[in-house]
Design an enzyme around this catalytic site. Structure first.
Site, mmCIF file in Angstrom:
data_model
loop_
_atom_site.group_PDB
_atom_site.id
_atom_site.type_symbol
_atom_site.label_atom_id
_atom_site.label_comp_id
_atom_site.label_asym_id
_atom_site.label_seq_id
_atom_site.Cartn_x
_atom_site.Cartn_y
_atom_site.Cartn_z
ATOM 1 N NE ARG A 177 -2.106 -1.485 3.599
ATOM 2 C CZ ARG A 177 -2.517 -1.971 4.640
ATOM 3 N NH1 ARG A 177 -3.812 -1.949 5.104
ATOM 4 N NH2 ARG A 177 -1.584 -2.540 5.521
ATOM 5 C CB SER B 115 5.114 -7.008 7.418
ATOM 6 O OG SER B 115 4.549 -5.739 7.087
ATOM 7 C CG ASP C 201 3.332 -5.880 10.175
ATOM 8 O OD1 ASP C 201 4.248 -6.348 11.036
ATOM 9 O OD2 ASP C 201 2.660 -6.799 9.494
HETATM 10 C C1 BGC Z 1 6.997 -11.626 10.508
HETATM 11 C C2 BGC Z 1 6.622 -10.197 11.254
HETATM 12 C C3 BGC Z 1 5.545 -9.655 11.084
HETATM 13 C C4 BGC Z 1 4.342 -10.488 10.910
HETATM 14 C C5 BGC Z 1 3.075 -9.964 10.658
HETATM 15 C C6 BGC Z 1 5.964 -12.497 10.351
HETATM 16 O O1 BGC Z 1 6.143 -13.179 9.255
HETATM 17 O O2 BGC Z 1 8.151 -12.129 10.807
HETATM 18 O O3 BGC Z 1 7.960 -9.483 11.321
HETATM 19 O O4 BGC Z 1 5.499 -8.536 11.929
HETATM 20 O O5 BGC Z 1 4.516 -11.709 10.071
HETATM 21 O O6 BGC Z 1 2.925 -9.432 9.184
#
Ligand code: BGC
Length: 447
Positions: free
Chosen positions: A78, A142, A196
């Site tokens: 996004r 993320s 995130d």
């Molecule tokens: C990642 C995290 C992330 C989560 C949600 C996981 O696979 O290791 O860093 O916050 O996914 O997106």
């Protein structure tokens, strides 16, 4: 179906129920194990909870600003503009959302970041914002980041099926800057780089001071919370009585009871042995667990094969959306594409979907209980948990099962815990973190 199918099937289903059960005693053990792993992670000792410092501070709710936001999730990207009104209200305006092309998960690092820079570039062009002005951008990434400041961080490892080579160990903000510069966008400054979950918590606590936990329940799962800076031994943040967001990376938690389906699934992943809790909770894996169970039942003659073989023969073809549709449907077998099933087959399929999803939700509830009780052992105050992600938002019964777990663990005191959906929180919160800004004196390396 042969004569033994019914008793055999009942036996199979009842074993399955035991395999996917999370009792109150299991949950208590998980909470205790979480606390041990949190303690170790904060002290820099080996732990399945990474407890990564983010250098993001608690917002006051009075920060103002207008920033560009780039949010790379597990399934979507996004780009938008976040506006913070200085009064606890923040929104993402003018958003471009796109589903990440599947190939992007394994292209080269340069291609991935060029693609992201391309998304930013088109966003600006389409809105006539092509004036080459200096702009601040908040970048939500993320995946686990080892941050050395609010604006820089190295990728620890990929998760959620990503395998893009050449990025692990690199500063992803620097990679993005290089790609933006290749597009002539060198005047865009990365003003915050956040996970995130940290974004979700920053957005939630900008609006509400009682919010102290941020959780993602989507393609992947993870959480972060406010920790006393002096308790984080892995960075120079001690001294001041201030809080920093710690990214737990709880998806990697591994001190729990797994079953043979979990083992089967884990073995075929690109990150076998890691992200064990994520593989039991999150949207990317729930459908796959159900697919493994149903494919086995079909092979053993305990369910009809139907006509839609591809879904059950292809890894990850059964998505969490499909599972949600099956749970909602009056005929779950048809919803999953098993044509020609009898009503009792449909009922069995529905039970399997609910069982697997309920375990995920109960584990998520136990993990939330662990973090809340770490912060406030006696639950003396109310707690607001900021949550984003499609599982929490859309999967039937998911949040009720999470709540039920909290009630089993905390009794009536569970009523003091509020779940708050923060849509787009990951991106908005990155802008909040940028507006709060870095704190002088905080830095990488042990205190
Ligand atoms: C990642 C995290 C992330 C989560 C949600 C996981 O696979 O290791 O860093 O916050 O996914 O997106």
């Amino acid at each position: 179906m042969n004569g033994c199918a019914d008793p055999c099937r009942e036996g199979f289903l009842s074993r399955l129920r035991d395999e996917f059960l999370v009792t109150r005693a299991d949950a208590r053990t998980i909470v205790g194990n979480f606390h041990q792993e949190m303690r170790r992670g904060l002290a820099g000792q080996p732990s399945s909870l990474r407890m990564l410092p983010t250098f993001a501070r608690r917002p006051r709710g009075t920060e103002r600003g207008r920033l560009l936001v780039l949010d790379l999730g597990g399934t979507n990207v996004r780009v938008g503009e976040a506006v913070l009104d200085g009064n606890g209200r923040a929104e993402l305006t003018a958003v471009d959302r796109s589903v990440l092309p599947r190939e992007i998960m394994s292209v080269s690092g340069a291609e991935l970041f060029d693609f992201l820079a391309g998304c930013v570039d088109s966003f600006l062009r389409e809105r006539g914002l092509d004036d080459r002005r200096r702009r601040d951008l908040a970048f939500t990434f993320s995946f686990p980041l080892e941050q050395s400041s609010l604006v820089s961080g190295r990728l620890v490892n990929w998760t959620k099926g990503f395998t893009v080579p050449g990025v692990v160990g690199k500063d992803v903000a620097a990679l993005l800057r290089a790609s933006l510069a290749r597009r002539g966008r060198e005047r865009i400054r990365v003003a915050a780089l956040v996970n995130d979950t940290a974004g979700t918590l920053a957005a939630g606590s900008y609006a509400d001071r009682a919010c102290d936990l941020g959780v993602i329940l989507g393609t992947g799962t993870n959480a972060c919370y406010f920790e006393q800076a002096e308790r984080i031994e892995t960075c120079r943040a001690g001294g001041a009585a201030e809080e920093m967001i710690v990214n737990m990376e709880w998806g990697n938690f591994n001190r729990l009871r797994t079953n043979p389906w979990d083992e089967l699934l884990d073995r075929t992943t690109s990150n076998a042995g890691r992200q064990r809790l994520e593989k039991m909770i999150s949207g990317m894996y729930l459908g796959e667990l159900v697919r493994l169970v149903i494919a086995k039942m079909m092979a053993a003659g305990l369910l009809p094969r139907g006509t839609n073989h591809a879904v059950f023969a292809t890894p990850y073809a059964l998505t969490a959306e499909r599972l949600a549709a099956a749970v909602r449907s009056a005929d779950p077998a048809v919803a999953l594409g098993i044509d020609g099933a009898f009503p009792w087959d449909g009922e069995a399929v529905g039970r399997i979907c609910s069982l697997v999803a309920a375990r995920g939700a109960r584990l998520a509830g136990a993990a939330i209980a662990a973090v809340i009780s770490w912060r406030d052992g006696e639950l003396e105050t109310g707690h607001v948990v900021a949550i984003d992600g499609s599982l929490f938002e859309k999967f039937p019964g998911f949040r009720d099962n999470m709540r039920e777990m909290l009630r089993e663990l905390f009794g009536p005191r569970a009523a003091g815990i509020t779940f708050r959906l923060v849509p787009d929180g990951s991106g908005i919160g990155a802008a909040v973190a940028a507006a709060v800004g870095p704190r002088t004196g905080w830095g990488a390396g042990p205190c």
